[in-house]
Design an enzyme around this catalytic site. Structure first.
Site, PDB file in Angstrom:
ATOM      1  N   HIS A  17       0.776  -1.264   0.071  1.00  0.00           N
ATOM      2  CA  HIS A  17      -0.057  -0.121   0.081  1.00  0.00           C
ATOM      3  C   HIS A  17       0.870   1.151   0.073  1.00  0.00           C
ATOM      4  O   HIS A  17       0.533   2.002  -0.659  1.00  0.00           O
ATOM      5  CB  HIS A  17      -0.657  -0.024   1.222  1.00  0.00           C
ATOM      6  CG  HIS A  17      -1.938  -1.091   1.389  1.00  0.00           C
ATOM      7  ND1 HIS A  17      -1.953  -2.049   2.312  1.00  0.00           N
ATOM      8  CD2 HIS A  17      -2.815  -1.157   0.466  1.00  0.00           C
ATOM      9  CE1 HIS A  17      -3.177  -2.575   2.172  1.00  0.00           C
ATOM     10  NE2 HIS A  17      -3.621  -2.225   1.145  1.00  0.00           N
ATOM     11  N   LYS A  41     -17.964  -7.391   6.427  1.00  0.00           N
ATOM     12  CA  LYS A  41     -16.703  -7.989   6.816  1.00  0.00           C
ATOM     13  C   LYS A  41     -16.197  -7.710   8.341  1.00  0.00           C
ATOM     14  O   LYS A  41     -15.964  -6.437   8.471  1.00  0.00           O
ATOM     15  CB  LYS A  41     -15.495  -7.678   5.853  1.00  0.00           C
ATOM     16  CG  LYS A  41     -15.170  -8.502   4.623  1.00  0.00           C
ATOM     17  CD  LYS A  41     -13.918  -8.372   4.431  1.00  0.00           C
ATOM     18  CE  LYS A  41     -13.643  -7.284   3.128  1.00  0.00           C
ATOM     19  NZ  LYS A  41     -12.373  -7.285   2.563  1.00  0.00           N
ATOM     20  N   ARG A  90      -1.814  -6.021  -8.415  1.00  0.00           N
ATOM     21  CA  ARG A  90      -0.778  -6.912  -8.086  1.00  0.00           C
ATOM     22  C   ARG A  90      -0.792  -7.955  -9.261  1.00  0.00           C
ATOM     23  O   ARG A  90      -0.224  -7.680 -10.307  1.00  0.00           O
ATOM     24  CB  ARG A  90      -1.225  -7.699  -6.858  1.00  0.00           C
ATOM     25  CG  ARG A  90      -0.652  -7.092  -5.552  1.00  0.00           C
ATOM     26  CD  ARG A  90      -1.322  -7.547  -4.486  1.00  0.00           C
ATOM     27  NE  ARG A  90      -2.672  -7.423  -4.656  1.00  0.00           N
ATOM     28  CZ  ARG A  90      -3.465  -7.243  -3.309  1.00  0.00           C
ATOM     29  NH1 ARG A  90      -2.922  -7.441  -2.271  1.00  0.00           N
ATOM     30  NH2 ARG A  90      -4.792  -7.166  -3.480  1.00  0.00           N
ATOM     31  N   SER A 128      -2.829  -7.751   2.628  1.00  0.00           N
ATOM     32  CA  SER A 128      -3.105  -7.644   4.197  1.00  0.00           C
ATOM     33  C   SER A 128      -3.854  -8.997   4.762  1.00  0.00           C
ATOM     34  O   SER A 128      -3.184  -9.647   5.539  1.00  0.00           O
ATOM     35  CB  SER A 128      -4.258  -6.846   4.320  1.00  0.00           C
ATOM     36  OG  SER A 128      -3.970  -5.425   4.181  1.00  0.00           O
TER      37      SER A 128
HETATM   38  P1  ADP Z   1      -9.796  -3.870  -0.519  1.00  0.00           P
HETATM   39  O1  ADP Z   1     -10.571  -4.575   0.582  1.00  0.00           O
HETATM   40  O2  ADP Z   1     -10.717  -2.505  -1.108  1.00  0.00           O
HETATM   41  O3  ADP Z   1      -9.525  -4.649  -1.833  1.00  0.00           O
HETATM   42  P2  ADP Z   1      -7.098  -3.509   0.264  1.00  0.00           P
HETATM   43  O4  ADP Z   1      -6.715  -2.646   1.643  1.00  0.00           O
HETATM   44  O5  ADP Z   1      -6.928  -4.963   0.377  1.00  0.00           O
HETATM   45  O6  ADP Z   1      -8.625  -2.956   0.145  1.00  0.00           O
HETATM   46  O7  ADP Z   1      -6.469  -2.610  -0.975  1.00  0.00           O
HETATM   47  C1  ADP Z   1      -6.541  -1.794  -1.250  1.00  0.00           C
HETATM   48  C2  ADP Z   1      -5.938  -1.343  -2.924  1.00  0.00           C
HETATM   49  O8  ADP Z   1      -4.602  -1.673  -2.774  1.00  0.00           O
HETATM   50  C3  ADP Z   1      -6.394  -2.396  -3.766  1.00  0.00           C
HETATM   51  O9  ADP Z   1      -6.517  -1.761  -5.047  1.00  0.00           O
HETATM   52  C4  ADP Z   1      -5.338  -3.428  -3.756  1.00  0.00           C
HETATM   53  O10 ADP Z   1      -5.470  -4.227  -5.071  1.00  0.00           O
HETATM   54  C5  ADP Z   1      -4.265  -2.762  -3.769  1.00  0.00           C
HETATM   55  N1  ADP Z   1      -3.098  -3.526  -3.007  1.00  0.00           N
HETATM   56  C6  ADP Z   1      -2.795  -3.844  -2.221  1.00  0.00           C
HETATM   57  N2  ADP Z   1      -1.826  -4.533  -1.857  1.00  0.00           N
HETATM   58  C7  ADP Z   1      -1.070  -3.994  -3.157  1.00  0.00           C
HETATM   59  C8  ADP Z   1       0.246  -4.475  -3.478  1.00  0.00           C
HETATM   60  N3  ADP Z   1       0.966  -5.259  -2.912  1.00  0.00           N
HETATM   61  N4  ADP Z   1       0.398  -4.277  -4.674  1.00  0.00           N
HETATM   62  C9  ADP Z   1      -0.491  -3.578  -5.444  1.00  0.00           C
HETATM   63  N5  ADP Z   1      -1.466  -3.207  -5.140  1.00  0.00           N
HETATM   64  C10 ADP Z   1      -1.932  -3.506  -3.877  1.00  0.00           C
END
Ligand code: ADP
Length: 161
Positions: A17, A41, A90, A128
């Site tokens: 992030h 969730k 990703r 995460s």
């Molecule tokens: P959500 O539940 O909305 O997916 P996240 O906190 O899991 O929330 O992710 C927020 C955004 O950050 C998403 O677009 C996710 O794909 C992106 N993201 C999270 N980790 C990475 C990473 N390691 N590389 C690229 N994008 C990431």
């Protein structure tokens, strides 16, 4: 002034992030990280804990703010005069969901544009959910999360908080 919203769960914020955020902060005048309240969730951390840990992890940026929101992301963006949403990509597996989300948002509000960013390869695989799994199984997550997150989770586990 180009304002971008980076919405997500951030449960917890990771180095992936942060790398997306760094790129976004270089491109846009202001970036607001917006932690989504997700009624269905049950989170690992509360929204307040996530916001607090993000604040501690972004001290190097002077054009980034943190907030939380309920409801539609596009409504939150409108309220903050932002037309840009940041999302990270990703693997190909993210693509289908993210594409659908961005097209839904632009169908709901034609002014909204989603900008997809990627991380450096070394952060690309971090999520995460895998961090939670490693942590719950007593693995070392220090490489994957900002120092403030590592310290907070460790203290919480050891019942020091
Ligand atoms: P959500 O539940 O909305 O997916 P996240 O906190 O899991 O929330 O992710 C927020 C955004 O950050 C998403 O677009 C996710 O794909 C992106 N993201 C999270 N980790 C990475 C990473 N390691 N590389 C690229 N994008 C990431």
């Amino acid at each position: 002034m180009k304002i971008a919203i980076y919405p997500g769960s951030f449960d917890p914020i990771t180095k992936g992030h942060l790398d997306i955020l760094k790129n976004a902060a270089e491109i846009f005048d202001k970036v607001i990280i917006a932690v989504a309240h997700n009624g269905e969730k049950k989170g690992f951390l509360s929204v307040d804990e996530r916001v607090m840990l993000i604040k501690k992890s972004i001290t190097e940026f002077d054009n980034v703010e943190v907030d939380s929101f309920e409801g539609l992301t596009i409504e939150y963006a409108k309220k903050h005069n932002a037309e840009i949403l940041i999302r990270g990509l990703r693997a190909v597996s993210d693509f289908e969901y993210e594409m659908q989300l961005s097209q839904t948002n632009s169908a709901l509000s034609s002014d909204i544009k989603t900008v997809f960013l990627t991380t450096k390869p070394k952060y690309n695989f971090i999520s995460s959910s895998t961090i939670k799994e490693i942590f719950n199984n007593n693995g070392d997550i220090s490489k994957f999360v900002p120092q403030a997150v590592f310290e907070y989770l460790t203290a919480k586990k050891n019942k020091l908080i």
